[in-house]
Motif scaffolding. Sequence first.
Motif, PDB file in Angstrom:
ATOM      1  N   LYS A   1      -0.579   7.024  -5.514  1.00  0.00           N
ATOM      2  CA  LYS A   1      -0.352   5.663  -5.009  1.00  0.00           C
ATOM      3  C   LYS A   1      -0.556   4.633  -6.108  1.00  0.00           C
ATOM      4  O   LYS A   1       0.215   3.676  -6.233  1.00  0.00           O
ATOM      5  CB  LYS A   1      -1.296   5.385  -3.833  1.00  0.00           C
ATOM      6  CG  LYS A   1      -1.104   4.012  -3.223  1.00  0.00           C
ATOM      7  CD  LYS A   1      -2.033   3.806  -2.032  1.00  0.00           C
ATOM      8  CE  LYS A   1      -1.841   2.414  -1.419  1.00  0.00           C
ATOM      9  NZ  LYS A   1      -2.751   2.197  -0.263  1.00  0.00           N
TER      10      LYS A   1
ATOM     11  N   SER B   1       2.312   4.787  -8.534  1.00  0.00           N
ATOM     12  CA  SER B   1       3.497   4.201  -7.897  1.00  0.00           C
ATOM     13  C   SER B   1       3.448   2.679  -7.964  1.00  0.00           C
ATOM     14  O   SER B   1       4.471   2.017  -8.179  1.00  0.00           O
ATOM     15  CB  SER B   1       3.596   4.659  -6.441  1.00  0.00           C
ATOM     16  OG  SER B   1       3.813   6.053  -6.357  1.00  0.00           O
ATOM     17  N   THR B   2       2.254   2.135  -7.799  1.00  0.00           N
ATOM     18  CA  THR B   2       2.082   0.681  -7.899  1.00  0.00           C
ATOM     19  C   THR B   2       2.382   0.194  -9.309  1.00  0.00           C
ATOM     20  O   THR B   2       3.065  -0.814  -9.512  1.00  0.00           O
ATOM     21  CB  THR B   2       0.651   0.279  -7.504  1.00  0.00           C
ATOM     22  OG1 THR B   2       0.417   0.656  -6.143  1.00  0.00           O
ATOM     23  CG2 THR B   2       0.452  -1.225  -7.647  1.00  0.00           C
TER      24      THR B   2
END
Length: 210
Positions: free
Chosen positions: A178, A181-182
């Motif tokens: 996550k 991905s950010t």
Amino acid sequence: MTRILLVDDHPIVRQGIKQVLAGAFQPALVGEAANAEEGLSEVRNTAWDVLVLDLTLPGVSGLDLLKDLRRERPSLPVLVLSMHPPDQFARRAMNAGAAGYLTKDSAPTELVKAVGEVIAGRRYLNPLVIEDLVSRVQPDSERRPHEALSDREYQVLRMIASGLTVSQVATRLSLSVKTISTYRARVLEKMNMRTTAELMHYGIQQGLVD
């Protein structure tokens, strides 16, 4: 006695550097660390005169270690010895607090000179690094898109441009999928791009891929 700590994840490279420095600085104690965690532990437990640092390390990067060292041991000079050419990392390393930047294809005599200079409290930059740093002093409007990225964003860009998936990048940086991905989303936004393919093309075009 000159106390020198080498932080590099390649044993053969450390051995070569160790032989050069131990022969030049006599008497000398040359310590070794294979990653950022070991390097930070050595710095906390032993007084060193200089740290010779590779930027490409497993897990925590050399740039991140450099920032940690500036907080914990601001007086410890750090000479970056990297495989990456100056235009990829020299400015970021100097901004993070390095006392000098040298590439691994430099002559042993230049390495010895650089270590001596930073131990003496001076900065060391060879002509190629100076030329690159001077060329980067330009208006924001003339900067290349990746130069506006943070150090972590730049690291993620280089890894994705090299063909690694988000999951692979997360594993290598010891971060969550996550989180990576950010970072990828931020990179795309800042560089006004939409796809990984565009990032890969840009990275190859700009020479950011090893």
